[in-house]
Write a protein that holds these residues in place. Sequence first.
Motif, mmCIF file in Angstrom:
data_model
loop_
_atom_site.group_PDB
_atom_site.id
_atom_site.type_symbol
_atom_site.label_atom_id
_atom_site.label_comp_id
_atom_site.label_asym_id
_atom_site.label_seq_id
_atom_site.Cartn_x
_atom_site.Cartn_y
_atom_site.Cartn_z
ATOM 1 N N ALA A 190 0.828 -1.219 0.000
ATOM 2 C CA ALA A 190 0.000 0.000 0.000
ATOM 3 C C ALA A 190 0.863 1.272 0.000
ATOM 4 O O ALA A 190 0.455 2.306 0.534
ATOM 5 N N LYS A 191 2.048 1.173 -0.656
ATOM 6 C CA LYS A 191 2.988 2.313 -0.666
ATOM 7 C C LYS A 191 2.339 3.602 -1.179
ATOM 8 O O LYS A 191 2.497 4.671 -0.601
ATOM 9 N N ASP A 192 1.590 3.488 -2.307
ATOM 10 C CA ASP A 192 0.979 4.686 -2.914
ATOM 11 C C ASP A 192 -0.021 5.321 -1.956
ATOM 12 O O ASP A 192 -0.114 6.546 -1.847
ATOM 13 N N PHE A 193 -0.785 4.453 -1.269
ATOM 14 C CA PHE A 193 -1.785 4.953 -0.318
ATOM 15 C C PHE A 193 -1.093 5.745 0.804
ATOM 16 O O PHE A 193 -1.506 6.856 1.137
ATOM 17 N N PHE A 194 -0.020 5.179 1.359
ATOM 18 C CA PHE A 194 0.686 5.873 2.450
ATOM 19 C C PHE A 194 1.309 7.179 1.945
ATOM 20 O O PHE A 194 1.310 8.180 2.653
ATOM 21 N N ASN A 195 1.803 7.167 0.706
ATOM 22 C CA ASN A 195 2.341 8.411 0.130
ATOM 23 C C ASN A 195 1.243 9.460 0.041
ATOM 24 O O ASN A 195 1.451 10.631 0.344
ATOM 25 N N SER A 196 0.030 9.006 -0.383
ATOM 26 C CA SER A 196 -1.067 9.978 -0.538
ATOM 27 C C SER A 196 -1.481 10.551 0.821
ATOM 28 O O SER A 196 -2.019 11.652 0.902
ATOM 29 N N LEU A 197 -1.218 9.803 1.905
ATOM 30 C CA LEU A 197 -1.516 10.339 3.245
ATOM 31 C C LEU A 197 -0.380 11.227 3.761
ATOM 32 O O LEU A 197 -0.465 11.783 4.852
ATOM 33 N N GLY A 198 0.699 11.306 2.986
ATOM 34 C CA GLY A 198 1.826 12.163 3.369
ATOM 35 C C GLY A 198 2.687 11.530 4.449
ATOM 36 O O GLY A 198 3.354 12.227 5.220
ATOM 37 N N LEU A 199 2.690 10.184 4.520
ATOM 38 C CA LEU A 199 3.461 9.501 5.569
ATOM 39 C C LEU A 199 4.888 9.251 5.123
ATOM 40 O O LEU A 199 5.108 8.809 3.989
ATOM 41 N N THR A 200 5.830 9.491 6.005
ATOM 42 C CA THR A 200 7.219 9.166 5.654
ATOM 43 C C THR A 200 7.746 8.003 6.494
ATOM 44 O O THR A 200 8.687 7.332 6.114
ATOM 45 N N LYS A 201 7.115 7.793 7.675
ATOM 46 C CA LYS A 201 7.595 6.696 8.541
ATOM 47 C C LYS A 201 6.561 5.578 8.584
ATOM 48 O O LYS A 201 5.488 5.734 9.171
ATOM 49 N N VAL A 202 6.897 4.473 7.916
ATOM 50 C CA VAL A 202 5.986 3.327 7.876
ATOM 51 C C VAL A 202 6.772 2.085 8.307
ATOM 52 O O VAL A 202 7.851 1.820 7.775
ATOM 53 N N LEU A 203 6.246 1.364 9.291
ATOM 54 C CA LEU A 203 6.924 0.162 9.792
ATOM 55 C C LEU A 203 6.054 -1.065 9.573
ATOM 56 O O LEU A 203 4.827 -1.002 9.722
ATOM 57 N N SER A 204 6.695 -2.189 9.271
ATOM 58 C CA SER A 204 5.966 -3.466 9.206
ATOM 59 C C SER A 204 6.026 -4.090 10.601
ATOM 60 O O SER A 204 6.913 -3.751 11.400
ATOM 61 N N PRO A 205 5.118 -5.030 10.914
ATOM 62 C CA PRO A 205 5.175 -5.690 12.225
ATOM 63 C C PRO A 205 6.541 -6.348 12.456
ATOM 64 O O PRO A 205 7.044 -6.347 13.579
ATOM 65 N N GLU A 206 7.159 -6.872 11.401
ATOM 66 C CA GLU A 206 8.471 -7.527 11.555
ATOM 67 C C GLU A 206 9.518 -6.505 11.998
ATOM 68 O O GLU A 206 10.363 -6.781 12.845
#
Length: 335
Positions: A190-206
């Motif tokens: 969901a990279k594009d979605f997070f970009n559209s929300l203006g997010l720069t810090k995204v972590l996976s559970p791992e």
Amino acid sequence: MKEFNALMLDYNEKELIEPKIKRITKDQLSDGDVLIKVAYSSINYKDALATNPKSGVVRSYPIIPGIDLSGIIVESGDSQFKIGQEVLVTGYKTGVAHSGGFSEYAQVPNEWIVPIPGGMSLKDVMTLGTAGLTAALAVNAIERQGLRQKNDASILVTGASGGVGSIAISILKTLGYNNITALTRKKETAKDFFNSLGLTKVLSPEEFTPDKIKPLMAQNFDYVIDTVGGKQLEAIIPQISYDGSIALCGNAGGIKFETTVLPHILRGVSILGIDSVNISFEKRLYIWNRLATDMHPDNLECIISDTVSLSDLVPAFNKLLQGEMTGRYLVNVTK
Ligand SMILES: C=CC(=O)SCCNC(=O)CCNC(=O)[C@H](O)C(C)(C)COP(=O)(O)OP(=O)(O)OC[C@H]1O[C@@H](n2cnc3c(N)ncnc32)[C@H](O)[C@@H]1OP(=O)(O)O
Ligand SMILES: NC(=O)C1=CN([C@@H]2O[C@H](COP(=O)(O)OP(=O)(O)OC[C@H]3O[C@@H](n4cnc5c(N)ncnc54)[C@H](O)[C@@H]3O)[C@@H](O)[C@H]2O)C=CC1
């Protein structure tokens, strides 16, 4: 209006009878003071859960599900509400013990009805729906715990690709809180979605979960908005900073978690419970008014991934339950 379409859920004591669109009449709706011609609804996780009798969501069958609706009043037994008025309903018994929003008409008690807040449309309020109300309640709760005094506070939002999570992020950004980390299983997809929300810090559970979870760990987050619940919380609560808090909104990942008292008695960490279903009418109006003004997400249109009709609901529920959905489904009931 003689007959109209509604999605019906029924149960034959052993199993759910496959949800179907049926032609029904007004006398098959639950009782209420006001009849609404529904324009929009939305799909929340709870609507998808409602299709599983074991989830405990639906309290009586048969039922028209749909915990959210917006529309126009066509009959009113209450002088406070006028024919032609635009209104919305979320929560209470709607869609769980009282016929809900997945229907061309809904009849509800007058005390559940919220006039559409100034400047918003029937579509805007269902883009937000229960997910938006819950996200706003969570942001409001952490603001009251001190976020207002700390513009650069570090905030973690879980289930960030979902309805509540993504709207919480949008509201926080609109209010000027920019130090946000998203925790999501969809970091890659969901990279594009997070970009559209203006997010720069995204972590996976791992990436997020340490090999060994200790009762207290590095203080990485001042505030948390959690929509996932379950085991994931075991790694989150020990990472909340001194005097911080976590708004617990959801159970998409389960209801049970193990913890210790230490974050609470040594760091003063607070757990804030968030309920959108039975909050007071006064608080409901206050929060909807904030959603129409200072909390109105700047990028509301990014939240909706798809607009569906009543006949598309069942496959959409399955997608939501399998965690394959990003953003929200808007339901155009008139389509
Ligand atoms: C939009 C909101 C959400 O998405 S919230 C998350 C989705 N909801 C759920 O996952 C809840 C699903 N429901 C359940 O799992 C069960 O209904 C239960 C565990 C909450 C309760 O079931 P159980 O069979 O254990 O108990 P009872 O039905 O006898 O109820 C016990 C007690 O709790 C009250 N209660 C039941 N459901 C709710 C509810 N949704 N909200 C608030 N309170 C609830 C019920 O009235 C009983 O209280 P009492 O005083 O004895 O009447
Ligand atoms: N307290 C309240 O009044 C309300 C509670 N909720 C609850 O909040 C939660 C989120 O609701 P929505 O945003 O409508 O749902 P959604 O389906 O749009 O979002 C759920 C998110 O959780 C993620 N997820 C699902 N299972 C997971 C797992 N096992 N581990 C990690 N992540 C997982 C999904 O990928 C998605 O990002 C649900 O549990 C819902 O019942 C929702 C609205 C009101």
